[in-house]
Design an enzyme around this catalytic site. Sequence first.
Site, PDB file in Angstrom:
ATOM      1  N   ILE A  77      55.723  95.502 -10.059  1.00  0.00           N
ATOM      2  CA  ILE A  77      54.424  94.974 -10.476  1.00  0.00           C
ATOM      3  C   ILE A  77      53.713  94.427  -9.248  1.00  0.00           C
ATOM      4  O   ILE A  77      54.217  93.499  -8.599  1.00  0.00           O
ATOM      5  CB  ILE A  77      54.575  93.834 -11.506  1.00  0.00           C
ATOM      6  N   THR A  78      52.564  94.979  -8.914  1.00  0.00           N
ATOM      7  CA  THR A  78      51.785  94.412  -7.814  1.00  0.00           C
ATOM      8  C   THR A  78      50.945  93.246  -8.348  1.00  0.00           C
ATOM      9  O   THR A  78      50.564  93.230  -9.518  1.00  0.00           O
ATOM     10  CB  THR A  78      50.882  95.457  -7.153  1.00  0.00           C
ATOM     11  N   GLY A  79      50.681  92.281  -7.480  1.00  0.00           N
ATOM     12  CA  GLY A  79      49.897  91.126  -7.890  1.00  0.00           C
ATOM     13  C   GLY A  79      50.599  90.311  -8.971  1.00  0.00           C
ATOM     14  O   GLY A  79      49.993  89.927  -9.973  1.00  0.00           O
ATOM     15  N   ALA A  80      51.889  90.047  -8.748  1.00  0.00           N
ATOM     16  CA  ALA A  80      52.702  89.418  -9.792  1.00  0.00           C
ATOM     17  C   ALA A  80      52.755  87.897  -9.709  1.00  0.00           C
ATOM     18  O   ALA A  80      53.342  87.261 -10.583  1.00  0.00           O
ATOM     19  CB  ALA A  80      54.127  89.976  -9.747  1.00  0.00           C
ATOM     20  N   SER A 126      50.419  85.636 -10.033  1.00  0.00           N
ATOM     21  CA  SER A 126      49.504  84.852 -10.867  1.00  0.00           C
ATOM     22  C   SER A 126      48.955  85.720 -11.991  1.00  0.00           C
ATOM     23  O   SER A 126      49.128  86.940 -12.003  1.00  0.00           O
ATOM     24  CB  SER A 126      48.335  84.291 -10.040  1.00  0.00           C
ATOM     25  N   GLY A 127      48.293  85.071 -12.934  1.00  0.00           N
ATOM     26  CA  GLY A 127      47.542  85.766 -13.968  1.00  0.00           C
ATOM     27  C   GLY A 127      48.349  86.759 -14.778  1.00  0.00           C
ATOM     28  O   GLY A 127      49.492  86.513 -15.191  1.00  0.00           O
ATOM     29  N   TYR A 171      32.971  96.192  -7.707  1.00  0.00           N
ATOM     30  CA  TYR A 171      34.117  96.097  -8.610  1.00  0.00           C
ATOM     31  C   TYR A 171      34.115  97.246  -9.620  1.00  0.00           C
ATOM     32  O   TYR A 171      35.127  97.942  -9.782  1.00  0.00           O
ATOM     33  CB  TYR A 171      34.099  94.748  -9.328  1.00  0.00           C
TER      34      TYR A 171
END
Length: 263
Positions: free
Chosen positions: A6-9, A11-12, A161
Amino acid sequence: MSTVLITGATSGLGRYVAFELVRSGHTVLAHGRDPGRTEQLVTELRTEGAAEGFVADLASLAAVRKLGAEVSAAHPSLDVLVNNAGVGAGPRGSGRELSADGHELRLAVNYLAPVVLTRALLPALRAGAPSRIVNVGSAGQAPLDFTDPELTRGYSGTTAYVRSKFALAAHTFTLAEELAAQDISVNVLHPATYMDTTMVREAGVTPWSSVADGAAGVLALVTRESGSGRYFDGTSPARAHEEAYDEGVRRRLEKVTEQLLRV
């Protein structure tokens, strides 16, 4: 049970999904940009199950390639890749930002990084087949201007974005076709609208939904057979921007992508 990157794990949405998966018995490979936060996350995850941490700044394509090599070396067989990390529209009125390679930042992190990381991990995903690639997109999508893919004219964070998320969706459909015979599924989803995340609050938006709301769709794609080359709104099959399905648009996107990755 599966091994899931999981990338960006830290936070959020990514953090929530990581804990849900590790509690269910999956091995979670948690990527973060900050070494301290990544180490802390892995320490917490390991109280629930099996987890490892990997650190990389996805705004650097060299770092993305290194991440792919490190994950592949540690896990030559990978079951699931969740391309979750992303950069939001930014504070209202903020200016155009560049990645370490000089690319427009949102295009670099939200689109080019997942493309490069996925390519780097394809041997491991082939070894883990049937395997899955889950791209976390957005309902906010707008076609790229192929004459100005890096948005050097009339810049706005929101435009950057939504164009990056369009590109991710269109690329998902192309990649799904390429990998159909290799038993690797590729899907993209809009997890939930205006989740309670740093990205949303930074844009000055009052959250409409929780990360738990958004996690349901991601977890479904990670753990269930859902076909390939599909777009989901949460857990429901839906339609991406119509131009994302256009073969001519997708061919032009792949050509522009190759040009950008050579720069």
